[in-house]
Design a protein around this motif. Structure first.
Motif, short mmCIF file in Angstrom:
data_model
loop_
_atom_site.label_atom_id
_atom_site.label_comp_id
_atom_site.label_asym_id
_atom_site.label_seq_id
_atom_site.Cartn_x
_atom_site.Cartn_y
_atom_site.Cartn_z
N ASP A 129 1.14 -1.08 0.41
CA ASP A 129 0.20 -0.16 0.08
C ASP A 129 0.35 1.21 0.32
OD1 ASP A 129 -1.37 2.42 1.19
OD2 ASP A 129 -2.96 0.81 1.84
N THR A 188 -0.01 4.41 -0.62
CA THR A 188 -1.38 5.64 0.02
C THR A 188 -0.53 6.57 0.30
OG1 THR A 188 -3.07 4.15 -0.03
CG2 THR A 188 -2.95 6.43 1.19
N TYR A 217 -3.73 3.39 5.85
CA TYR A 217 -3.64 1.68 5.74
C TYR A 217 -3.87 1.46 6.83
CZ TYR A 217 -0.36 -2.08 6.89
OH TYR A 217 0.30 -3.22 6.82
N HIS A 240 -6.67 -1.65 4.66
CA HIS A 240 -5.78 -2.28 3.92
C HIS A 240 -6.41 -3.52 2.97
CE1 HIS A 240 -3.65 -4.00 7.49
NE2 HIS A 240 -3.73 -4.91 6.87
N ALA A 298 -1.33 -6.84 2.94
CA ALA A 298 -0.69 -5.97 2.99
C ALA A 298 0.02 -5.06 3.25
CB ALA A 298 -1.71 -4.54 2.08
N PHE A 352 3.32 -2.12 4.33
CA PHE A 352 2.10 0.20 3.78
C PHE A 352 4.32 0.51 3.46
CE2 PHE A 352 2.90 4.53 4.94
CZ PHE A 352 1.88 4.96 4.28
N TYR A 372 -0.74 -0.97 -4.38
CA TYR A 372 -1.99 0.06 -4.80
C TYR A 372 -2.05 1.39 -3.93
CZ TYR A 372 -3.66 -1.66 -0.27
OH TYR A 372 -3.83 -1.55 1.34
N ASP A 373 -2.39 1.85 -4.36
CA ASP A 373 -2.71 3.43 -4.04
C ASP A 373 -4.83 3.50 -2.97
OD1 ASP A 373 -4.32 5.05 -4.73
OD2 ASP A 373 -1.77 5.58 -5.66
N GLN A 374 -5.07 4.73 -2.17
CA GLN A 374 -5.95 4.73 -2.19
C GLN A 374 -6.09 6.16 -2.90
OE1 GLN A 374 -7.24 4.38 2.00
NE2 GLN A 374 -5.77 3.27 2.52
N GLY A 379 -6.92 1.09 -7.41
CA GLY A 379 -6.15 0.77 -6.07
C GLY A 379 -7.48 0.52 -5.21
N LEU A 380 -7.36 0.66 -4.04
CA LEU A 380 -8.22 0.12 -2.53
C LEU A 380 -9.97 0.43 -2.88
CD1 LEU A 380 -8.51 -1.32 0.25
CD2 LEU A 380 -8.93 1.04 1.66
N THR A 387 -11.49 -5.96 3.89
CA THR A 387 -10.21 -5.01 4.25
C THR A 387 -9.83 -5.33 5.64
OG1 THR A 387 -11.18 -3.36 4.46
CG2 THR A 387 -10.99 -3.17 2.57
#
Length: 285
Positions: free
Chosen positions: A25, A27, A48, A52, A56, A58, A100-102, A129-130, A140
């Protein structure tokens, strides 16, 4: 074994338990105060920890994976420091990283570029992403998770990084295309976001916002005309992308990789570095 550059939530859900998968992650949050002015940057660690993808870890692009002594915020670490940091996250020679990111996917493509810059190709970006993961109905988790540490061996590709000197030389180089990935108002100088307004002379503008929609990245077929019109798919041309701090520029590089041009260079300092030097040219239109 080759891996797809871009995967969707269904693919990741199917492969989440694969022993070699490392989900990261990346983000980070970027906000701009009302009106003109510099962006504020915030680590996504708290986000995160609130939610998440299961398993995952961070990857902190702001605090851990950028040079703390550099003049610009997200400057790439030296190879040894990056190898130590990314290895601690569990990334090694037999792993497949899915990032991925948010938010808008560019934080994921930034880490994708960081990894490729250090010679690592077994990396994919989760499209959307998320938000795409949760929209597909997948669970999650909260808190913090990690993978066993691994030994990451860096093998830097210097051709994937453009320096200030490279960009200055590219302005008058017929075999090089400079691509600005910012919004049209910042490109033209109508909006003043950095120390001085405008764009680097001879640049073309392909705004990153035109490459995505509410569901994530548009397909290569949808965005190909944007890159064709800027002549960036010509294999005889070198392409250098830039933005404000070398983040959105990696989104363009990622799309160009999807279109068959994997060796695009990123100007890491981008306009944050360039505009701070009054001796360097900027053009407004």
């Amino acid at each position: 074994m080759s891996h797809p550059l871009l995967v969707d939530a269904a693919w990741l859900h199917e492969h989440l338990a694969d022993p070699g998968i490392r989900v990261l992650d990346a983000t980070t949050f970027l906000t701009q105060p009302e009106g003109d002015g510099y962006y504020d940057v915030e680590s996504g660690r708290q986000a995160y920890e609130k939610a998440h993808i299961p398993g995952a870890a961070f990857a902190d692009l702001l605090h851990d994976l950028a040079d703390p002594d550099a003049a610009t915020t997200f400057t790439a670490l030296d190879s040894a420091a990056f190898a130590a940091k990314i290895g601690a996250l569990g990334v090694g020679p037999d792993t497949h990283v899915v990032i991925y990111d948010q938010g808008p996917n560019v934080w994921a493509t930034r880490l994708w570029w960081n990894l490729r810059y250090e010679g690592f190709d077994s990396v994919s970006v989760l499209n959307g992403g998320l938000p795409a993961w949760t929209a597909a109905g997948h669970e999650t988790r909260t808190g913090t998770e990690s993978y066993p540490a691994a030994e990451f061996v860096a093998s830097r590709r210097p051709e994937l990084l453009a320096t200030q000197s490279d960009v200055l030389a590219a302005i008058d180089a017929p075999d090089t295309i400079l691509v600005n990935s910012l919004d049209p108002d910042t490109f033209s100088g109508k909006r003043v976001t950095y120390a001085r307004p405008g764009h680097i002379p001879s640049s073309v503008n392909i705004p990153f916002i035109n490459l995505a929609d509410a569901n994530g990245f548009k397909s290569p077929e949808e965005v190909r005309p944007l890159f064709d019109s800027a002549n960036t798919l010509d294999p005889t041309k070198k392409v250098i992308t830039y933005c404000g701090s070398g983040i959105a520029a990696t989104g363009l590089a990622f799309h160009l990789a999807l279109l068959g041009r994997p060796n695009v260079a990123i100007y890491d300092g981008s306009l944050t570095e360039w505009s701070a030097n009054p001796t360097l040219p900027l053009q407004t239109t």
